[in-house]
Motif scaffolding. Structure first.
Motif, mmCIF file in Angstrom:
data_model
loop_
_atom_site.group_PDB
_atom_site.id
_atom_site.type_symbol
_atom_site.label_atom_id
_atom_site.label_comp_id
_atom_site.label_asym_id
_atom_site.label_seq_id
_atom_site.Cartn_x
_atom_site.Cartn_y
_atom_site.Cartn_z
ATOM 1 N N LEU A 34 12.363 74.065 60.950
ATOM 2 C CA LEU A 34 11.851 72.962 60.247
ATOM 3 C C LEU A 34 10.568 73.008 59.896
ATOM 4 C CD1 LEU A 34 9.884 71.476 62.618
ATOM 5 C CD2 LEU A 34 12.062 70.382 63.338
ATOM 6 N N VAL A 35 9.785 72.160 58.966
ATOM 7 C CA VAL A 35 8.406 72.251 58.589
ATOM 8 C C VAL A 35 7.980 70.735 59.045
ATOM 9 C CG1 VAL A 35 8.215 73.965 56.831
ATOM 10 C CG2 VAL A 35 8.878 71.587 56.208
ATOM 11 N N HIS A 36 6.513 70.771 59.495
ATOM 12 C CA HIS A 36 6.130 69.318 60.036
ATOM 13 C C HIS A 36 4.683 69.151 59.526
ATOM 14 C CE1 HIS A 36 4.105 68.159 63.689
ATOM 15 N NE2 HIS A 36 4.211 67.088 63.368
ATOM 16 N N ASN A 37 4.650 67.843 59.198
ATOM 17 C CA ASN A 37 2.967 67.472 58.890
ATOM 18 C C ASN A 37 2.824 66.501 59.934
ATOM 19 O OD1 ASN A 37 0.771 66.460 57.740
ATOM 20 N ND2 ASN A 37 2.071 65.260 56.242
ATOM 21 N N GLY A 38 1.765 66.452 60.819
ATOM 22 C CA GLY A 38 1.361 65.156 61.633
ATOM 23 C C GLY A 38 0.966 65.856 62.879
ATOM 24 N N PHE A 95 4.498 61.760 61.854
ATOM 25 C CA PHE A 95 4.911 63.046 61.506
ATOM 26 C C PHE A 95 5.867 62.940 60.051
ATOM 27 C CE2 PHE A 95 7.250 61.938 65.185
ATOM 28 C CZ PHE A 95 8.324 61.915 64.602
ATOM 29 N N GLY A 96 5.785 63.916 59.247
ATOM 30 C CA GLY A 96 6.800 64.131 58.530
ATOM 31 C C GLY A 96 7.572 65.454 58.759
ATOM 32 N N LEU A 97 9.008 65.319 58.671
ATOM 33 C CA LEU A 97 9.782 66.755 58.701
ATOM 34 C C LEU A 97 10.421 66.847 57.535
ATOM 35 C CD1 LEU A 97 10.706 66.164 62.349
ATOM 36 C CD2 LEU A 97 9.057 67.620 61.950
ATOM 37 N N ALA A 98 10.716 68.257 57.252
ATOM 38 C CA ALA A 98 12.077 68.650 56.437
ATOM 39 C C ALA A 98 12.696 69.731 57.437
ATOM 40 C CB ALA A 98 11.480 69.218 55.258
ATOM 41 N N ILE A 99 14.186 69.375 57.488
ATOM 42 C CA ILE A 99 14.929 70.253 58.644
ATOM 43 C C ILE A 99 16.201 70.837 57.843
ATOM 44 C CG2 ILE A 99 15.729 70.059 60.837
ATOM 45 C CD1 ILE A 99 14.378 67.007 60.812
ATOM 46 N N LEU A 100 16.394 72.197 58.283
ATOM 47 C CA LEU A 100 17.515 72.664 57.900
ATOM 48 C C LEU A 100 18.380 73.051 59.338
ATOM 49 C CD1 LEU A 100 16.199 75.452 55.434
ATOM 50 C CD2 LEU A 100 17.351 73.042 54.914
ATOM 51 N N CYS A 101 19.681 73.290 58.970
ATOM 52 C CA CYS A 101 20.588 73.970 60.045
ATOM 53 C C CYS A 101 21.456 74.894 59.684
ATOM 54 C CB CYS A 101 21.322 72.613 60.703
ATOM 55 S SG CYS A 101 22.491 73.186 61.850
ATOM 56 N N LEU A 131 20.190 69.053 53.757
ATOM 57 C CA LEU A 131 18.741 69.207 54.053
ATOM 58 C C LEU A 131 18.365 67.857 54.805
ATOM 59 C CD1 LEU A 131 15.933 69.983 53.738
ATOM 60 C CD2 LEU A 131 15.855 69.263 51.399
ATOM 61 N N ILE A 132 17.482 67.595 55.436
ATOM 62 C CA ILE A 132 17.307 66.330 56.270
ATOM 63 C C ILE A 132 15.652 66.235 56.229
ATOM 64 C CG2 ILE A 132 17.046 64.862 58.250
ATOM 65 C CD1 ILE A 132 19.858 66.034 59.187
ATOM 66 N N GLY A 133 15.348 64.936 55.778
ATOM 67 C CA GLY A 133 13.817 65.009 55.898
ATOM 68 C C GLY A 133 13.548 63.600 56.816
ATOM 69 N N SER A 169 3.337 59.905 58.663
ATOM 70 C CA SER A 169 2.885 60.730 57.498
ATOM 71 C C SER A 169 3.802 60.583 56.344
ATOM 72 C CB SER A 169 3.115 62.256 57.934
ATOM 73 O OG SER A 169 2.321 62.544 59.159
ATOM 74 N N PRO A 170 3.157 60.807 55.273
ATOM 75 C CA PRO A 170 3.903 60.199 54.092
ATOM 76 C C PRO A 170 5.028 61.221 53.639
ATOM 77 C CG PRO A 170 1.829 61.449 53.630
ATOM 78 C CD PRO A 170 1.618 61.285 55.095
ATOM 79 N N LEU A 171 6.216 60.907 53.164
ATOM 80 C CA LEU A 171 7.136 61.645 52.818
ATOM 81 C C LEU A 171 8.068 60.881 51.768
ATOM 82 C CD1 LEU A 171 8.255 64.289 53.836
ATOM 83 C CD2 LEU A 171 10.128 63.288 54.673
ATOM 84 N N ILE A 172 8.154 61.625 50.571
ATOM 85 C CA ILE A 172 8.724 61.237 49.290
ATOM 86 C C ILE A 172 9.780 62.007 48.926
ATOM 87 C CG2 ILE A 172 8.463 60.524 47.052
ATOM 88 C CD1 ILE A 172 5.282 60.800 47.647
ATOM 89 N N LEU A 173 10.759 61.469 48.427
ATOM 90 C CA LEU A 173 12.265 62.089 47.969
ATOM 91 C C LEU A 173 12.210 62.015 46.201
ATOM 92 C CD1 LEU A 173 14.891 63.390 48.193
ATOM 93 C CD2 LEU A 173 15.958 60.962 48.369
ATOM 94 N N GLY A 174 12.089 63.060 45.870
ATOM 95 C CA GLY A 174 12.257 63.114 44.450
ATOM 96 C C GLY A 174 13.630 63.264 44.103
#
Ligand code: M6R
Length: 622
Positions: free
Chosen positions: A97-101, A170-176, A183-185, A190-195
């Protein structure tokens, strides 16, 4: 702080993630990394430093993986080295995962996870989130032994269990690894936008990493998660309730986030100010009737007109704009007003009498201290209004009503065009409140006419960039500078000093000019640059006296003066002339030469103007 981006589509993820990270690099830039998921295997690339360093270690040609996550970091927990760089992989090797916050209770969670047999490699709070998800995923049961319900997806369920344990924003993007088509967000604070593009999805901390691919987006709310499974996505709360996703048009365009021939975003954003201010004022001023129409807060104007006290709260440059606002509300509207540092206000147990209105000012709309100050004010029953730039940002959403700055994306870490728009919004509001309370329509009309003339006056200041560059060049070797102003130019002195410090790393102090003799005058040595804002204003004669005091002690004076003022010449080693305006709007003009001065000083020093050391654009941590 920190930028995250994730991609799932039909194209190779690697170059898309890199482009996205470059767009987000202003959010943090001390280390970077990518995780790509292909054939149930992670490929992880991490490095200290900029995205350019990351590119060096990536495979050429790019890997074929169409699913991946990326991160550009502003370190909070642990040094900016490879181990602490994101993505973080959990102890089972299944979750990345990656994390902001910030994860506030990470120490407690870490202790518990270690007791449960999890291992840690980094010093980050982020690894706790990875291990927590990995723990619930591998155990397939809650802390009190309840299993994952059969109707739930195990990966999603494990994320929900983990997030419900975490305190923080926080905002997270996660893989398994077991779910190569998912893909999970997650967004919490913290801000998170789905395009949402054609056969592709991009999750990012802000729209600038998305706009190149699609203009359709879902702005996740706090406490929501998105799960992308190949060609579709679903949004849910963290307690697994389905949420209807609303597709919105992204309001920024690609040219707004390109350099377009400028060397730096800060340079571009300074130059944009005539246009950005015009956009900010446009449609909001009814010159015929001497009125201001601020759509977002129109319904609150009665309350504001009657308020006994206005509290402005903000950080950094936005606080300086707030200080101008304090003076404007007092002088034009005759309403008692105070500006508060959000970081102090939040802990001071403030007294808010009934009917106090709080105005939060923020470019990003994500500043953690300002968010906390708003929460404080709301808990005490105050009406909270916002003056925010980023549309749909957390502050814009949590305030009762607000006015957008409308200056487009501000990417340079040093805030410039947001400051002038913040002052312009507060000016419009103060004039309208003044008109409703005691100002005659004629006076209000005269002020508004002057306000709409400001963008053109800024244009003439911009033409002096070369003159200001020479002044910077003549003084840039000096290690200590003073910035001095009085009245409405006192906040500008503070702002001028902040600009110089943050991008050129020169020590500078901003002061009300008359305060100098109460201590700081001891600092003046031969040749020390003192920047005076000595335009024609109520305190002109007084400030001339202050200039003399500095000159008498060997200081070198750089004076911002009003066009045509020849009287000032003998007092100045360097003069920068700017057009005249009334006292109230002087900050909108006097700040511009100081922005240009700081810009040139930083360039002359060879610094990375848009990404000054130790800083990040929005401060989403305490
Ligand atoms: O996004 P915000 O306006 O809430 O940010 C507040 C400060 O962090 C910001 O103004 C900071 O001081 C700037 N880097 C100054 O140029």
């Amino acid at each position: 702080m920190c930028g995250i981006v994730a991609y799932f589509g039909r194209k190779p993820a690697q170059p898309i993630l890199i482009e996205g990270l470059k767009r987000l690099e202003y959010r943090g830039y001390d280390s970077a990394g990518l995780a790509l998921l292909e054939h149930s295997d992670f490929s992880i690339y991490k490095t200290p430093g900029r995205i350019a360093n990351l590119e060096v270690i990536l495979p050429v040609p790019p890997q074929k993986a169409v699913l991946g996550i990326g991160h550009t970091r502003w370190a909070t927990h642990g040094q900016p080295n490879t181990t602490n760089a994101h993505p973080h992989v959990d102890y089972t090797g299944k979750i990345a995962l990656v994390h902001n916050g910030i994860i506030e209770n990470y120490a407690t969670l870490k202790k518990w996870l270690i007791k449960e047999g999890c291992t840690f490699k980094s010093e980050t709070d982020t690894e706790v989130a990875a291990n927590l998800i990995g723990y619930f995923y591998s155990k397939n049961q809650t802390r009190d032994g309840r299993g994952c319900p059969s109707e739930c997806d195990r990966f999603e369920w494990a994320v929900q269990q983990a997030i419900n344990e975490i305190v923080g924003t926080f905002g997270l993007a996660i893989l398994c690894r077991d779910c190569p088509e998912t893909l999970i967000g997650v967004k919490k604070g913290s801000p998170l936008i789905l395009g949402v593009g054609k056969n592709e999805f991009i999750i990012a901390s802000d729209a600038s990493a998305i706009i190149e691919h699609t203009s359709q987006a879902v702005y996740l709310s706090d406490g929501e998660m998105v799960t992308i499974c190949r060609d579709s996505f679903s949004t849910k709360t963290l307690s697994n309730e389905t949420v209807d996703a609303e597709l919105k048009e992204i309001e920024i365009s690609l040219d707004q986030i390109e350099l377009e021939g400028f060397s730096h975003y800060m340079q571009k954003e300074i130059a944009e100010q005539p246009a950005s201010l015009e956009t900010c004022l446009n449609g909001r001023i009814d010159l015929k009737n001497g009125r201001v129409v601020l759509g977002g807060i129109q319904s609150r104007l009665r309350e504001l007109t009657r308020t006994k006290r206005i509290i402005l709260t903000a950080c950094g440059t936005a606080w300086h704009a707030g200080l101008v606002g304090e003076f404007l509300f007092e002088q034009l509207a005759r309403i008692p007003a105070e500006v508060e540092y959000a970081s102090e206000f939040r802990y001071r147990n403030p007294i808010l009498e009934e009917g106090t209105v709080v105005i939060a000012i923020s470019q990003s709309g994500e500043t953690a201290d300002t968010l906390a100050a708003i929460e404080q004010a709301k808990e005490r029953g105050a009406t909270v209004l916002g003056a925010v730039n980023v549309v749909g940002s957390t502050i814009a959403r949590m305030t009762d009503a607000g006015v957008y700055l409308r200056v487009g994306p501000e990417i340079g870490v040093a805030s410039t065009k947001a400051f002038t728009a913040q002052v312009a919004v507060l000016s419009m509001l103060a004039i309208e409140l003044g008109r409703r309370r005691h100002l005659s329509n004629d006076v209000a009309e005269g002020l508004l006419k002057e306000l709409v003339a400001i963008p053109n006056k800024i244009k003439s200041i911009l033409t002096q960039s070369e003159i200001i560059r020479d002044i910077a060049a003549a003084n840039v070797d000096r290690e200590n500078w003073l910035f001095l102003g009085r009245g409405f130019n006192y906040p500008v002195a503070l702002e001028g000093a902040l600009k110089l410090k943050e991008i050129s790393y020169i020590h500078a102090e901003g002061l009300p000019a008359a305060e100098m003799k109460h201590g700081p005058i001891a600092l003046i040595t031969d040749g020390m640059p003192a920047v005076f804002i000595a335009t024609r204003c109520a305190q002109y004669d007084k400030i001339i006296g202050n200039i003399e005091e500095v000159r008498a002690r060997g200081g070198r004076t750089i004076v911002v003066a009003t066009e045509g003022d020849e009287q000032i010449r003998p007092y100045a080693d360097h003069v920068i002339y700017i057009p005249d305006t009334c006292d109230y709007f002087q900050p909108l003009l006097t700040v511009v030469p100081l922005q240009i001065l700081a810009y040139h000083a930083a360039v002359l020093h060879g610094h990375d103007v848009d990404k000054p050391r130790n800083l990040a654009k929005s401060v989403t941590v305490e």
